[in-house]
Design an enzyme around this catalytic site. Sequence first.
Site, PDB file in Angstrom:
ATOM      1  N   LYS A  85      58.189  68.834  57.934  1.00 13.53           N
ATOM      2  CA  LYS A  85      57.396  67.792  58.586  1.00 13.53           C
ATOM      3  C   LYS A  85      57.653  66.502  57.820  1.00 13.53           C
ATOM      4  O   LYS A  85      57.743  66.532  56.584  1.00 13.53           O
ATOM      5  CB  LYS A  85      55.914  68.158  58.492  1.00 13.53           C
ATOM      6  CG  LYS A  85      54.942  67.169  59.119  1.00 13.53           C
ATOM      7  CD  LYS A  85      53.513  67.625  58.785  1.00 13.53           C
ATOM      8  CE  LYS A  85      52.451  66.770  59.424  1.00 13.53           C
ATOM      9  NZ  LYS A  85      51.119  67.064  58.832  1.00 13.53           N
ATOM     10  N   HIS A 131      42.234  69.808  54.425  1.00  8.70           N
ATOM     11  CA  HIS A 131      42.668  71.044  55.091  1.00  8.70           C
ATOM     12  C   HIS A 131      43.372  71.927  54.077  1.00  8.70           C
ATOM     13  O   HIS A 131      43.745  71.475  52.994  1.00  8.70           O
ATOM     14  CB  HIS A 131      43.641  70.719  56.239  1.00  8.70           C
ATOM     15  CG  HIS A 131      44.943  70.171  55.752  1.00  8.70           C
ATOM     16  ND1 HIS A 131      45.082  68.871  55.314  1.00  8.70           N
ATOM     17  CD2 HIS A 131      46.156  70.754  55.578  1.00  8.70           C
ATOM     18  CE1 HIS A 131      46.320  68.677  54.906  1.00  8.70           C
ATOM     19  NE2 HIS A 131      46.991  69.804  55.043  1.00  8.70           N
ATOM     20  N   ASP A 134      46.849  74.559  54.061  1.00  5.39           N
ATOM     21  CA  ASP A 134      48.023  74.802  54.909  1.00  5.39           C
ATOM     22  C   ASP A 134      48.027  76.268  55.357  1.00  5.39           C
ATOM     23  O   ASP A 134      47.673  77.155  54.583  1.00  5.39           O
ATOM     24  CB  ASP A 134      49.315  74.489  54.132  1.00  5.39           C
ATOM     25  CG  ASP A 134      49.488  72.991  53.865  1.00  5.39           C
ATOM     26  OD1 ASP A 134      48.716  72.178  54.419  1.00  5.39           O
ATOM     27  OD2 ASP A 134      50.409  72.641  53.102  1.00  5.39           O
ATOM     28  N   HIS A 158      43.334  70.087  50.430  1.00  2.98           N
ATOM     29  CA  HIS A 158      43.965  68.818  50.052  1.00  2.98           C
ATOM     30  C   HIS A 158      43.880  67.817  51.199  1.00  2.98           C
ATOM     31  O   HIS A 158      43.563  68.184  52.337  1.00  2.98           O
ATOM     32  CB  HIS A 158      45.428  69.042  49.617  1.00  2.98           C
ATOM     33  CG  HIS A 158      46.279  69.704  50.659  1.00  2.98           C
ATOM     34  ND1 HIS A 158      46.206  71.052  50.943  1.00  2.98           N
ATOM     35  CD2 HIS A 158      47.218  69.204  51.506  1.00  2.98           C
ATOM     36  CE1 HIS A 158      47.056  71.345  51.908  1.00  2.98           C
ATOM     37  NE2 HIS A 158      47.683  70.237  52.275  1.00  2.98           N
TER      38      HIS A 158
HETATM   39  C1  OGA Z   1      50.319  68.015  55.318  1.00 11.78           C
HETATM   40  C2  OGA Z   1      49.834  67.379  54.076  1.00 11.78           C
HETATM   41  C3  OGA Z   1      50.026  65.681  52.386  1.00 11.78           C
HETATM   42  C4  OGA Z   1      50.845  64.502  52.007  1.00 11.78           C
HETATM   43  O1  OGA Z   1      51.088  67.352  56.036  1.00 11.78           O
HETATM   44  O2  OGA Z   1      49.949  69.184  55.555  1.00 11.78           O
HETATM   45  O3  OGA Z   1      48.972  67.933  53.465  1.00 11.78           O
HETATM   46  O4  OGA Z   1      50.889  64.192  50.805  1.00 11.78           O
HETATM   47  N1  OGA Z   1      50.393  66.226  53.648  1.00 11.78           N
HETATM   48  O5  OGA Z   1      51.434  63.874  52.876  1.00 11.78           O
HETATM   49 NI    NI Z   2      48.832  70.030  54.008  1.00  7.93          NI
END
Ligand code: OGA
Ligand code: NI
Length: 333
Positions: free
Chosen positions: A200, A219, A221, A275
């Site tokens: 992502k 959230h 993961d 996080h």
């Molecule tokens: C996510 C996430 C954190 C970040 O995309 O699941 O927790 O530092 N991203 O971008």
């Molecule tokens: Ni995340």
Amino acid sequence: MEVERVQEIANFSKETIPEEFIRTTYEQPALTTVQGTVLEVPVIDLSDPDEEKVVRAIVDASSNWGMFQVVNHGIPHETVRKLKEVGKAFFELPPQEKEAYAKSPGSQSIEGYGTKLQREVEGKKAWVDHLFHKIWPPSEINYQFWPKNPPSYRKNNEEYAKHMHGVVDKLFRCLSLGLGLEGNEMKEAMGGDNMVYLLKINYYPQCPQADLALGVPAHTDMSAITILVPNDVQGLQACKDDHWYDVEYIPNALIVHIGDQIEIVSNGKYKSVLHRAKVNKEKTRISWPVFVEPPSDLEVGPHPKLVNEANPPKFKSKKYSQYCFCKLNKTPQ
Ligand code: OGA
Ligand code: NI
């Protein structure tokens, strides 16, 4: 239907942001972060020849934080730099070029370019756009979601995927040994070489009211583990014992998150980390998490060697796809 990308909204929001991005006081980062470096997410040197020491450090971090950073991890810095370069270049293309990769509204798959349309509880929105696509295994890859521009996008992403296996194997081996299992048992429980790597890219444009917004709300993961590289703009926060801490930006480190599936397989010994991500007033923040996941039809539950009469299973066993469905639809697991 015209879709509103946060990147576009940021272009005309020079002083204030639309109301749906303003968080309640319970969530606003400026009001809810522990100030000063009181505690920090552990940093672990993966090249240390003393494997027992590395295992202990990973067990500690995974049980207490559910998150740690790794340095000397074996992925060449140049490979990471090139991954970031092409991801940033994609988001800097004109809107219509990016829209060619947009996730279609009715699609079941998560892959593609997009912005979360569904509002969260309390009707709030996150200050972020994203691109999702799988990078491993080759049989799972849908190249239609890989940008053709910049031209080196594909080569640089394939290079990163190739170098990830070493780190993934090392992490699973240590997590496995740390529970008294054989070195390969944790990886096998997650699907072995059939594990899927889902990349992502989070693109968090600069935000004039950064203190009031969030890039990603709190959230955990769903993955087994997540391995994330950010650009040099700090923003990630981890929750420990009900307090929020900034995760320091360390050049060339990888940030490892314990996800829900490792918490389940370990029967709760390892914790999936709560996080969230902040945004920045002056700078665009970008991050590249790779969600390392079991194949969707694999059944995941507490490892049989870790449960007995004294330690009954704390989680139900279910297919990974079923787990994701329940979590995304907020139905009980
Ligand atoms: C996510 C996430 C954190 C970040 O995309 O699941 O927790 O530092 N991203 O971008
Ligand atoms: Ni995340």
